[in-house]
Scaffold this active site. Structure first.
Site, PDB file in Angstrom:
ATOM      1  N   ILE A   1       9.061   4.735   2.952  1.00  0.00           N
ATOM      2  CA  ILE A   1       7.857   4.278   2.556  1.00  0.00           C
ATOM      3  C   ILE A   1       6.907   4.031   3.592  1.00  0.00           C
ATOM      4  CG2 ILE A   1       6.746   2.822   0.583  1.00  0.00           C
ATOM      5  CD1 ILE A   1       8.946   4.426  -0.341  1.00  0.00           C
ATOM      6  N   LYS A   2       5.842   4.560   3.707  1.00  0.00           N
ATOM      7  CA  LYS A   2       4.916   4.131   4.910  1.00  0.00           C
ATOM      8  C   LYS A   2       4.096   2.850   4.435  1.00  0.00           C
ATOM      9  CE  LYS A   2       3.213   7.443   7.538  1.00  0.00           C
ATOM     10  NZ  LYS A   2       2.694   8.938   7.881  1.00  0.00           N
ATOM     11  N   ILE A   3       3.888   2.106   5.185  1.00  0.00           N
ATOM     12  CA  ILE A   3       3.071   0.981   4.828  1.00  0.00           C
ATOM     13  C   ILE A   3       2.160   0.668   6.112  1.00  0.00           C
ATOM     14  CG2 ILE A   3       3.097  -1.735   4.507  1.00  0.00           C
ATOM     15  CD1 ILE A   3       5.532  -1.324   2.894  1.00  0.00           C
TER      16      ILE A   3
END
Length: 412
Positions: free
Chosen positions: A156-158
């Site tokens: 997951i890219k945050i």
């Protein structure tokens, strides 16, 4: 609604995971990079673009708002989008347009990534909608949903914001892998590693070279490389002390030469052009060696105050102090305002409070800010670059949302 939509996406993920990807060819130079400790990711969401470049040494692909928009604009997922509109409306009659588009974007991003998982059997880094970047709770919620769709392959890219630091800490406490994206400096990533513990942090090095050259500060050579290696050495030191497990991604690569220059960095995300050029050169594997201890010299033009670049690679005592304070309090217990207040107390200049008008100016400038426009704000260069990156993604997300909105209007 979420349970029903996410359940269908999980079914799609299981289908993608059940397929057997064809065995790709290998490349000796890429294998040498892997031996030097560098994971190799391909930086595209476009399956047709990725397929001829894929080699067995690649382990992941990465998508973002810009890359997802490029895929969606081709129309390849229009039928998926129309079906999703029907499902969302059936699950939530009367849903307003804004919520519909958010849900539709989530579905489409999952399908962009699952096409890659199905084709290559690889991990895929998926990015959240930029509208949640300053909302910790919504960031955590969407991260949980993406992970539940494909825990076997999704990272997951945050985006790097004060709220993002807090969200990453909470998500990582649940064991969800996180690519903490839009980083530009060693100090940003030092704070992230010790307060939030993401799986990966980034230095978008190509944009750093560009901002120095485009603003007439210098020729731009090796600015991003120096920031990348300063970050890598800081993380290696922290890992040797058992204080973090965070890995570094050298992102925003611009040339095949950077592949050799940055050998030994934990991860490369190679755009298709860089990968194509590197493969075409048929590099002698024996010529590749770790560059982690290399010193990169950066030249500024006469009359330019080089201290403007220092935040990119220097981790000074103020950054250490604010990091120690926040780490002692525990990232899962913090809010974005806690980070801003601690930053102000220590004078580290990590987080400038940008007004809506300044955010709009950044969107108009694009990925590379005009530094003269920002002098009065007192914003440090790394913080300014993160702002520009997030606002640029906001523009591309807007184009993607517009297409999804039009597709939704066609479904009656």
């Amino acid at each position: 609604m979420a349970n029903r939509i996410d359940g269908k996406l999980r079914e799609a993920a299981l289908t993608a995971l059940s397929g057997e990807a064809a065995e790709p060819p290998g490349d000796a130079a890429l294998a040498r990079l892997r031996d030097l400790g560098t994971q190799l990711w391909l930086d595209t969401g476009n399956l047709e673009e990725a397929r001829p470049l894929w080699r067995r040494e690649f382990s992941a692909l990465t998508t973002n708002n810009t890359l997802a928009n490029q895929v969606v604009q081709t129309g390849v997922l229009d039928d998926v989008a129309r079906e999703a509109v029907r499902d969302i409306r059936d699950a939530t009659p009367g849903i307003d347009e804004g919520d519909l588009v958010m849900e539709l974007g989530f579905v489409i991003n999952c399908h962009v990534a699952l096409r890659l998982v199905r084709a290559f059997g690889a991990f895929c880094s998926v990015e959240l909608h930029p509208s949640v970047a300053e909302d910790t709770d919504r960031t955590v919620s969407y991260a949980q949903r993406y992970h539940a769709v494909c825990p076997e392959r999704f990272i997951i890219k945050i985006p790097l914001t004060p709220e993002g630091y807090c969200a990453v800490a909470r998500v990582r406490a649940q064991g969800i892998p996180v690519n903490y994206t839009l980083g530009f400096s060693a100090r940003q990533n030092y704070l992230a590693a010790l307060v939030s513990g993401p799986s990966y942090v980034n230095v978008f090095l190509g944009r750093l070279n560009a901002v120095v050259a485009d603003n007439g500060l210098g020729d731009g050579q090796y600015v991003g490389e120096k920031a990348t290696m300063a970050t890598q050495r800081a993380l290696l030191d922290l890992r040797s002390q058992g204080r973090t497990h965070t890995l570094l991604i050298a992102a925003s690569m611009r040339s095949a030469a950077q592949v050799a220059d940055l050998a030994g960095v934990d991860v490369f995300t190679m755009p298709p052009k860089v990968a194509k050029d590197f493969l075409a050169q048929e590099v002698n594997p024996a010529s590749l060696a770790s560059q982690v201890n290399r010193g990169f010299a950066v030249t500024v033009n006469p009359g330019v105050d080089g201290s403007v670049l220092e935040p990119l690679w220097a981790i000074d005592e103020r950054v250490v102090a604010v990091t120690d304070e926040l780490a002692a309090r525990g990232g899962v217990n913090l809010t974005g305002d806690d980070l801003r207040a601690a930053d102000a107390d220590h004078g580290a200049r990590l987080f400038c409070r940008f007004t809506p008008e300044q955010q709009a100016m950044s969107r108009a400038e694009g990925k590379i800010p005009v530094i003269a426009n920002w002098t009065a704000t007192g914003a440090a260069l790394d913080d300014l670059m993160t702002l520009a990156a997030l606002q640029s993604f906001t523009v591309d997300q807007g184009a993607l949302d517009d297409r999804l909105r039009r597709l939704a209007a066609e479904v009656v």
